[in-house]
Design a protein around this motif. Structure first.
Motif: not given
Length: 459
Positions: A204-230
């Motif tokens: 994905w990064m090689l195609h788009h020449h963009k940073q890892n979206p899971l890294y750039t949106h890590f805080d969004d994942i944190i918010e999901i995990f907080k709500k369910h205790d993942v």
């Protein structure tokens, strides 16, 4: 069991075990884990609060029997299952889950990539599982765009992660540590990138020449995990795929990032464990475990293997169990099993059994080496049963009672041989354990030896 425990938590913003532990609250899950581990409950709470232990327990997985992963507790074993487009289906995967639980899997990862409705397969596994379930959501994210990696968007990832959390997944492998600037570091490797999730992100990064979206949106994942205790299981996308590539610049660069992400999740009281390498020579295993502890502030380490040699396809449950035992001895908290089919194909039920037993041996051996209280009790009990020719007790204490009984009965199947003072190896005349020395005989022997020593001294 957990329905009443979690009922009051649904309305709260952060429901993680770490959040409660840091507030000084001892949850029902912590009490349960303390009893299972025979450890003080205050120690469990302190370790969870510190981040050195996790209790993966999504509030939506109410039939879960809570367990913990951390250096203060017994070494754990994970079993991987999962349907693929070429083989297996929902019924087979639930059967594999039940088999894995039967033979002692502490957690199970559903790595399904096809073979049916992935949501239905996951629901069935979670509903049937008393142990924590882990997933790699990126697999379903790719399936949702029909395999076209370049079409994936950050929202696609977040949507699937949220779905898994709502369904009750207890921990997820999130490949957030592979950064675009690390990709050139794999150029001198023999096997390049061997992580499926890491390969998807890299392409994905090689195609788009963009940073890892899971890294750039890590805080969004944190918010999901907080709500369910993942719990996070931070994926090592650049793990070595052969002993040649072990401990290289790419692996260690990603590990440093995984440490940074660990501390970022902890700022929000979200639980984390960190995944580790799959192929490491024996002389580098201690370095890898200690390096992870240093970089990741002692978050629990979860390793695949590691395989200590690459020349044994078909026997990689053995080559990796050697490394797994060493890794557990040096402080790894959980071992991800490898089956005989590793590198060759999708494991069937017998492969799951063989891989899991190999890793239960490795984890138990590590607990003995770390001198955990009571770790050797079962060994001593089995040894006593062996010496007393109590065959049924030997079978009962075995990691795989069915296999032990099967091997014994291949040559001596009749019930009378369950009380016989020999097996088919030595027969009735040559078994050395028939040499019983009673206390009176030993006393006489000791007197004789004392007289002999006295005679020698006088000479």
């Amino acid at each position: 069991m957990r329905k009443e425990w979690v009922a009051k938590r649904h309305s709260q913003g952060n429901v993680t075990q770490m959040h409660y532990a840091r507030q000084g609250v001892v949850t029902e899950e912590m009490h349960y884990v303390a009893q299972r581990e025979n450890l003080p409950v205050d120690l469990i709470r302190e370790e969870v609060a510190r981040g050195r232990m996790i209790i993966p327990a999504n509030i939506n997985h109410t039939n879960l029997e809570p367990m913990c992963i951390g250096i203060a507790s017994k070494c754990k074993v994970n079993a991987n299952i999962g349907a693929s487009p070429n083989s297996s289906n929902l019924e087979e995967e639930v059967a594999k889950l039940n088999l894995a639980v039967k033979y002692g899997a502490d957690t199970v990862m559903d790595l399904s990539t096809g073979g049916g409705d992935l949501d239905a397969i996951r629901r069935a596994i979670i509903n049937a599982s008393p142990v924590p379930i882990g997933t790699v959501p990126i697999y379903q994210a790719l399936e949702s765009v029909h395999g076209k990696i370049e079409n994936l968007t950050p929202d696609d990832f977040l949507h699937i992660i949220d779905k898994h959390a709502q369904q009750g997944v207890d921990y997820m492998t999130i490949h957030a540590g592979i950064l675009i600037e690390y990709l050139p570091l794999v150029k001198n490797r023999i096997t390049g990138i061997v992580s499926r999730g890491g390969g998807i992100i890299a392409r994905w990064m090689l195609h788009h020449h963009k940073q890892n979206p899971l890294y750039t949106h890590f805080d969004d994942i944190i918010e999901i995990f907080k709500k369910h205790d993942v719990s996070f299981s931070l994926g090592d996308s650049l793990r070595p795929g052969c002993v040649h590539d072990a401990s290289d610049e790419a692996q260690l660069a990603e590990l440093k990032t995984l440490g940074q992400l660990t501390r970022r999740a902890w700022e929000h009281d979200v639980q984390v464990m960190v995944e580790g390498p799959g192929h490491v020579p024996m002389d580098q295993i201690e370095f890898n475990v200690k390096k992870q502890m240093e970089e990741c502030s002692e978050a629990p380490f979860y390793v695949l293997g590691p395989l200590v040699t690459d020349i044994a396809p078909g026997y990689d449950h053995i080559t990796s169990a050697i490394g797994a035992a060493m890794a557990g001895w040096y402080g790894t908290a959980m071992l991800c099993y490898v089956t005989p089919k590793e590198h060759l194909g999708l494991p069937d039920a017998e492969d799951v059994r063989n891989g899991l037993i190999a890793y239960k041996i490795a984890a138990h051996a590590a607990d003995i080496a770390r001198q955990r209280p009571g770790a050797r009790k079962r060994d001593d009990e089995l040894s006593a049963a062996r010496y007393n020719f109590d065959w049924n007790r030997q079978f009962e204490l075995s990691l795989d009672p069915d296999r032990a009984r099967e091997y014994h009965d291949e040559t001596l199947p009749a019930d009378i041989y369950k009380t016989a003072e020999f097996c088919s190896m030595c027969g009735p005349k040559f078994c050395p354990m028939q040499t019983k020395v009673d206390a009176d005989a030993l006393t006489e022997l000791e007197k004789f030896l004392a007289r002999e020593q006295e005679t020698v001294a006088q000479r």
